[in-house]
Design a protein around this motif. Structure first.
Motif, PDB file in Angstrom:
ATOM      1  N   GLY A  50      15.143  34.181  37.575  1.00 11.82           N
ATOM      2  CA  GLY A  50      15.408  32.898  36.946  1.00 11.82           C
ATOM      3  C   GLY A  50      16.001  31.869  37.870  1.00 11.82           C
ATOM      4  N   SER A  51      16.350  32.260  39.098  1.00  8.21           N
ATOM      5  CA  SER A  51      16.893  31.309  40.067  1.00  8.21           C
ATOM      6  C   SER A  51      15.768  30.526  40.727  1.00  8.21           C
ATOM      7  CB  SER A  51      17.698  32.047  41.145  1.00  8.21           C
ATOM      8  OG  SER A  51      18.787  32.744  40.578  1.00  8.21           O
ATOM      9  N   SER A  52      16.086  29.305  41.147  1.00 11.00           N
ATOM     10  CA  SER A  52      15.136  28.502  41.897  1.00 11.00           C
ATOM     11  C   SER A  52      15.188  28.826  43.379  1.00 11.00           C
ATOM     12  CB  SER A  52      15.418  27.009  41.690  1.00 11.00           C
ATOM     13  OG  SER A  52      15.414  26.675  40.323  1.00 11.00           O
ATOM     14  N   VAL A  53      16.376  29.146  43.870  1.00  6.26           N
ATOM     15  CA  VAL A  53      16.556  29.523  45.268  1.00  6.26           C
ATOM     16  C   VAL A  53      17.841  30.335  45.378  1.00  6.26           C
ATOM     17  CG1 VAL A  53      17.801  27.413  45.872  1.00  6.26           C
ATOM     18  CG2 VAL A  53      16.584  28.652  47.661  1.00  6.26           C
ATOM     19  N   VAL A  54      17.868  31.269  46.314  1.00  6.20           N
ATOM     20  CA  VAL A  54      19.048  32.080  46.608  1.00  6.20           C
ATOM     21  C   VAL A  54      19.587  31.647  47.965  1.00  6.20           C
ATOM     22  CG1 VAL A  54      19.862  34.402  47.221  1.00  6.20           C
ATOM     23  CG2 VAL A  54      18.357  34.074  45.240  1.00  6.20           C
ATOM     24  N   VAL A  55      20.899  31.435  48.032  1.00  4.24           N
ATOM     25  CA  VAL A  55      21.582  31.150  49.295  1.00  4.24           C
ATOM     26  C   VAL A  55      22.516  32.312  49.578  1.00  4.24           C
ATOM     27  CG1 VAL A  55      23.151  29.613  50.536  1.00  4.24           C
ATOM     28  CG2 VAL A  55      21.450  28.658  48.961  1.00  4.24           C
ATOM     29  N   SER A  56      22.345  32.942  50.733  1.00  2.23           N
ATOM     30  CA  SER A  56      23.190  34.079  51.080  1.00  2.23           C
ATOM     31  C   SER A  56      24.182  33.686  52.162  1.00  2.23           C
ATOM     32  CB  SER A  56      22.352  35.264  51.567  1.00  2.23           C
ATOM     33  OG  SER A  56      23.215  36.337  51.929  1.00  2.23           O
ATOM     34  N   ALA A  57      25.481  33.813  51.815  1.00  2.00           N
ATOM     35  CA  ALA A  57      26.567  33.632  52.776  1.00  2.00           C
ATOM     36  C   ALA A  57      27.336  34.939  52.915  1.00  2.00           C
ATOM     37  CB  ALA A  57      27.491  32.511  52.298  1.00  2.00           C
ATOM     38  N   LEU A  58      26.672  36.040  52.610  1.00  4.82           N
ATOM     39  CA  LEU A  58      27.320  37.339  52.561  1.00  4.82           C
ATOM     40  C   LEU A  58      27.141  38.059  53.893  1.00  4.82           C
ATOM     41  CD1 LEU A  58      28.827  39.430  50.843  1.00  4.82           C
ATOM     42  CD2 LEU A  58      26.596  40.310  50.115  1.00  4.82           C
TER      43      LEU A  58
END
Length: 788
Positions: free
Chosen positions: A473-481
C-alpha cells in the motif's frame, strides 16, 4: 541548426533533452495517474514516468522513408539512398545525381546539390505549385530602425499571418488569378515553355501544400544548366541511370534520392490505457491535439494551410493555459472532459475532413476536402490573439482523482530517518508517512506541527518481521536503516517483493555491490530502486556527472567531502552511528579504481589534488560507494576515488586510532568515541584551503588540452550530517512520486537523477550559511561559474 542550438542553450532546454532516444511504449495507469514510457537510448532501455505526455514527434516514421519498388533498382551501379537517411560521408562532387520527387525536400536539395555536382536531374511524376519568396524584407528593415526589434517582430508576424490568410483565400476563391501570380514569377525565371512542361500542376492550388523556393535558387540552377527536370513515370532503373515510361531517359546518374515519407502517429510507439491498446484511427480528437479516452496526452499537429510551427505555438500556448492553473491547485491528474457539444463539433471536423493514410492508424479513406475550413478559423483566432494579446479561456473541464501518497520510512526514528520523516511530512503531495522502527521514543522530539497528523508509527523488528507485508500500500519506501551490511539487502528485497519503489542512503561499498545484484529482479517487478541517495554517495554522484559534462573526455573522477559534521548529534546516542560508520570506512581495505581496474587499498592514503580556482588540496582516501558505481556510468574511466578533505592535523590524529582498530587494540565503538572526544585542533595548526562542503572533480581533456572541472555545493542543510544525508533521499522519493525520475531496476544516483532537477529541489532547504548565495559553483581550471 546553429540558431536552434544557441536558443536551446540560452533557455536551458538542452539540459533536459535526452538525445538519440526513441519512445517505443507508452502506458497510462489510471490507478497511479501517470504515464510509463519505455525509451530506447544509447545506454539501453530506459523508463520514464510522467503525469503529462506531449508528443512532438511529428507524423513521419523515423525508421525510414517510403521507398516504392522500382524495377531494376538492384542493378544500379552507384549509391542509392533516401534523403531521410543521409550519410555523413556522401560525396556527390562532380557526379551526376538524380533526385526522385518534387516536394519541399526535393526543391531544397536540387539547388544545393547542383553547386558541386556535374548535373542534377529532378525526376517527378507530376509538378508541384511553387511560390518564389525573396529573403529581403525592406519593411522589416525599416521598422527595426524606427520602432525596435520587439515591436518589429510583433508587426511583421501579424503581417505574415494576414498574408497567409489572404493567399489561401485567393487560392480557394479565385484559383485562376492565384495560379497566374505564381506562374508569372516562374516565367520570369525560366520561361513559359519550361514552366508549362514541368511546373504546371494538374490539380487546383492548395489541394496540396504549396512549396516555397527562396530567392529563386531552384530556377537559377535550372536556367544555368546545372539542373534539369524530367516529368513522367519511371519505367525502370538501369545500371547507369533510369528510363521513363512516357518520356526521355534521364541522364546517367551516380546516385539517386527518393524523398517520400511514411506517415505514423507518435513515432510508431505502442500506446495503451490500463492495458487496453489505443487505436488512434478509432478515437475522436479535440482541437486536433487531445484524443478521446487517452488522459493527459497531447500531440502536436501544425497548420496545413499556413506555417506548420505557427499552430504548434498556438497549441503549446493553449495547453500551458490548461496546465498552469491545474498545477497551482496541486492536482495530480486531469482526465480531459471537453464540453460535449464542442468536442463533438471539433471531432467531426477533424475526423471527417482530415485525410490520414491507413499506415498511421487513421481511416483508410475519408470524404470531403482536407480540414481547411477548421484550420482557417483557427488561424484567424490566432492572428487576433497576436494583434490584441487576447487568450480565450480553454473549454476544458479538469476532473481530478485524489490518490493517497504514502511513504514508508524504515529506521525512521533514527537520526537520519527522523530528518527524512520531517522532510517528507512537510511535502503537500505526501498524505501519510509510515515510520517503521524498533524504538519510537526519539520521534517524539520532532517539531512537526500540523504535519504530525500524517505520521503513523509501527514498531517492528527488521530482522524478523514481514517487511514486504508492511510495505504493501506504500507509494515508495525510504530506508535509513543501517548498517547496510546487515539490513541493506533485506529491506531492498522486501520492497521488490511488495512491488513498491525504493530509496535508501546506503553509503557502504560492499552492500552497494550486493544491492546491484538485485537489478534484474527489481526490473522484472517494475520497481524503481534508487540506492545511495544521500550526500556522499548521492549528491556527490550527480555532481560528478555535472563535472564530467564540462570535459570532452574524462580519465579520473574524485568525489569528496569535508570532515566537519562527523560529531554526534546533540542529545543523540554516543558515539553517533555516523562516527561508527566512519571507523568502518577508515579501516580494513576499500575498493577504488586504479588503471581502469577495481583495486583494494588501505584507506586514509594521502593524495594531492588540484582543485580549479583553489589550488592544491590535501585529501585522504575513504571507502564510499562512488568508486564502484561511477565506473559503470563512465566505462572508460581510469581512476576513481572518494576522499575526505580537511586539515592535516585531523588526519594525523585519526590515523593511529584507525590503525589500532586494524590491529585489534581498539573496538570500533572505542575508536569512534576517541575520534569524538580526543581529536582537538592544535593551537598552532595552520589554516587549510577551504573546499566546498561536497564536491566532485573531473580530470581529462577539453578542446584537445588537459583540463580539470569541479562542481561543489556552497550551501548546506540544517541538521548536520543527518540533514545532508536524509534531505536528498526524501527529495528523490518525492521525484519518484511525481514521476520525475524512475527506471525499473536497481539504480544509482548518477544513472537517473538529473543535476538541474536535484539542485532545484535542494535549493529551498539548503539554506546554510546564507540562502542568498548560489547553491553550487562550477569551476573549469581557472574559470568559475556560479549556479543558482
Amino acid at each position: 541548426m546553429e540558431y536552434l542550438v544557441d536558443t536551446a542553450a540560452e533557455f536551458g532546454v538542452d539540459k533536459h533533452i535526452r538525445f538519440s532516444s526513441r519512445l517505443t511504449e507508452a502506458s497510462w495507469n489510471s490507478e497511479l495517474n501517470r504515464w510509463t514510457l519505455v525509451v530506447d537510448s544509447p545506454v539501453g532501455e530506459d523508463v520514464i514516468r510522467c503525469r503529462h505526455l506531449f508528443l512532438g514527434s511529428g507524423y513521419y516514421s523515423y525508421r525510414g522513408g517510403f521507398e516504392p519498388t522500382i524495377d531494376g533498382e538492384d542493378t544500379f551501379d552507384g549509391p542509392m539512398l533516401h534523403a531521410q537517411n543521409w550519410p555523413d560521408d556522401l560525396d556527390h562532387r562532380g557526379k551526376r545525381v538524380a533526385v526522385i520527387g518534387s516536394g519541399a525536400t526535393a526543391i531544397t536539395l536540387v539547388p544545393n546539390l547542383a553547386r558541386d555536382a556535374a548535373n542534377v536531374t529532378m525526376v517527378q511524376r507530376s509538378p508541384t505549385y511553387i511560390h518564389i519568396e525573396t529573403g529581403d524584407d525592406p519593411e522589416a528593415d525599416e521598422l527595426r530602425r524606427t520602432v525596435g526589434p520587439e515591436e518589429t517582430f510583433r508587426r511583421i508576424r501579424l503581417r505574415n499571418l494576414r498574408n497567409q490568410q489572404e493567399v489561401y483565400a485567393q487560392a480557394k476563391g479565385d484559383p485562376d488569378a492565384f495560379k497566374a501570380t505564381l506562374f508569372d514569377a516562374i516565367d520570369a525565371q525560366i520561361g513559359e515553355d519550361v514552366r508549362k512542361q514541368h511546373f504546371t500542376p494538374t490539380y487546383e492550388p492548395w489541394n496540396q501544400r504549396i512549396c516555397v523556393v527562396p530567392d529563386s535558387d531552384l530556377f537559377h540552377a535550372v536556367r544555368d544548366g546545372r539542373a534539369d527536370v524530367v516529368t513522367g513515370s519511371i519505367d525502370r532503373i538501369t545500371p547507369t541511370g533510369l528510363t521513363m515510361a512516357d518520356g526521355p531517359a534521364s541522364r546517367p546518374t551516380s546516385s539517386s534520392k527518393r524523398l517520400d515519407s511514411m506517415w505514423c502517429f507518435g513515432g510508431e510507439a505502442e500506446f495503451d490505457v490500463d492495458g487496453w491498446p489505443v487505436e488512434i484511427g478509432r478515437e475522436w480528437t479535440y482541437k486536433g491535439a487531445a484524443i478521446s479516452g487517452v488522459p493527459n496526452l497531447v500531440y502536436a499537429f501544425g497548420f496545413i494551410n499556413a506555417s506548420w510551427t505557427l499552430r504548434i505555438e498556438a497549441l503549446t500556448d493553449y495547453w500551458c493555459r490548461v496546465l498552469i492553473p491545474h498545477g497551482r491547485h496541486r492536482r495530480r491528474e486531469d482526465g480531459r472532459r471537453p464540453h460535449r457539444r464542442r468536442a463533438a463539433r471539433a471531432a467531426v471536423h477533424l475526423r471527417c475532413r482530415l485525410r490520414l493514410p491507413a499506415s498511421c492508424g487513421g481511416p483508410a479513406s475519408a470524404t470531403g476536402r482536407c480540414g481547411a475550413v477548421d484550420q482557417s478559423a483557427e488561424l484567424r483566432r490566432h492572428a487576433r490573439s497576436v494583434r490584441f494579446g487576447r487568450r480565450r479561456r480553454p473549454h476544458i473541464q479538469l476532473t481530478y482523482k485524489e490518490k493517497k501518497m504514502r511513504v514508508t520510512v524504515v529506521g525512521g526514528a533514527g537520526a537520519m530517518g527522523r530528518k527524512a520523516v520531517e522532510t517528507l511530512a512537510g511535502f503537500d503531495d505526501v498524505d501519510q508517512v509510515r515510520v517503521l522502527d524498533r524504538d519510537m521514543a526519539p520521534l517524539a522530539a520532532l517539531d512537526l506541527g500540523d504535519d504530525r497528523r500524517k505520521i503513523e508509527e509501527i514498531v517492528v523488528d527488521a530482522l524478523t518481521d514481514d517487511l514486504a507485508a508492511l510495505f504493501a500500500g506504500s507509494s515508495v519506501v525510504v530506508s535509513a536503516l543501517g548498517p547496510f551490511t546487515i539490513f541493506g539487502e533485506r529491506v531492498l528485497s522486501a520492497a521488490i517483493e511488495a512491488g513498491v519503489d525504493y530509496v535508501d542512503i546506503n553509503d557502504d561499498w560492499e552492500p552497494t555491490l550486493a544491492a546491484l545484484e538485485w537489478h534484474d529482479r527489481a526490473r522484472a517487478a517494475g520497481v524503481t530502486a534508487l540506492i545511495g541517495m544521500g550526500a556522499s554517495p548521492g549528491v556527490s554522484n550527480v555532481l560528478a556527472v555535472r563535472a564530467a559534462d564540462e570535459l570532452d573526455t574524462v580519465h579520473a573522477l574524485y568525489t569528496g567531502w569535508v570532515v566537519a559534521g562527523t560529531e554526534s548529534e546533540p542529545g543523540g546516542p554516543r558515539p553517533a552511528a555516523a562516527l561508527l560508520h566512519l571507523v568502518h570506512e577508515c579501516t580494513g581495505t576499500v575498493q577504488v579504481l586504479e588503471d581502469g581496474r577495481p583495486a583494494l587499498v588501505a584507506p586514509l592514503q594521502p593524495l594531492t589534488l588540484r582543485y580549479p580556482g583553489i589550488g592544491e588540496i590535501g585529501v585522504r582516501t575513504i571507502g564510499h560507494p562512488e568508486t564502484v558505481t561511477l565506473p559503470r556510468r563512465f566505462p572508460d574511466l581510469q581512476t576513481c576515488y572518494n576522499v575526505m578533505a580537511g586539515p592535516a592535523w585531523w588526519f594525523d590524529s585519526v590515523a593511529p586510532i584507525m590503525a589500532a582498530v586494524d590491529d585489534g587494540t581498539l573496538s570500533a565503538r572505542e575508536a569512534a568515541l576517541k575520534v569524538e572526544n580526543g581529536v582537538q585542533r592544535p593551537a598552532d595548526a595552520p589554516k587549510t584551503l577551504r573546499t566546498p562542503s561536497l564536491w566532485a572533480l573531473a580530470e581529462g581533456e577539453k578542446d584537445g588540452q588537459p583540463a580539470r572541472a569541479a562542481v561543489g555545493t556552497t550551501r548546506w542543510s540544517p541538521g548536520r550530517m543527518a540533514g545532508a544525508t536524509a534531505i536528498p533521499a526524501a527529495m528523490a522519493a518525492r521525484m519518484i512520486l511525481r514521476g520525475q525520475i524512475g527506471r525499473p531496476g536497481v539504480n544509482t544516483p548518477e544513472e537517473i537523477v538529473p543535476f538541474e532537477l536535484l539542485m532545484e529541489a535542494l535549493s529551498p532547504l539548503y539554506d546554510q550559511p546564507d540562502p542568498s548565495i548560489p547553491l553550487y559553483e562550477v569551476a573549469v581550471d581557472s574559470t568559475v561559474e556560479i549556479g543558482a
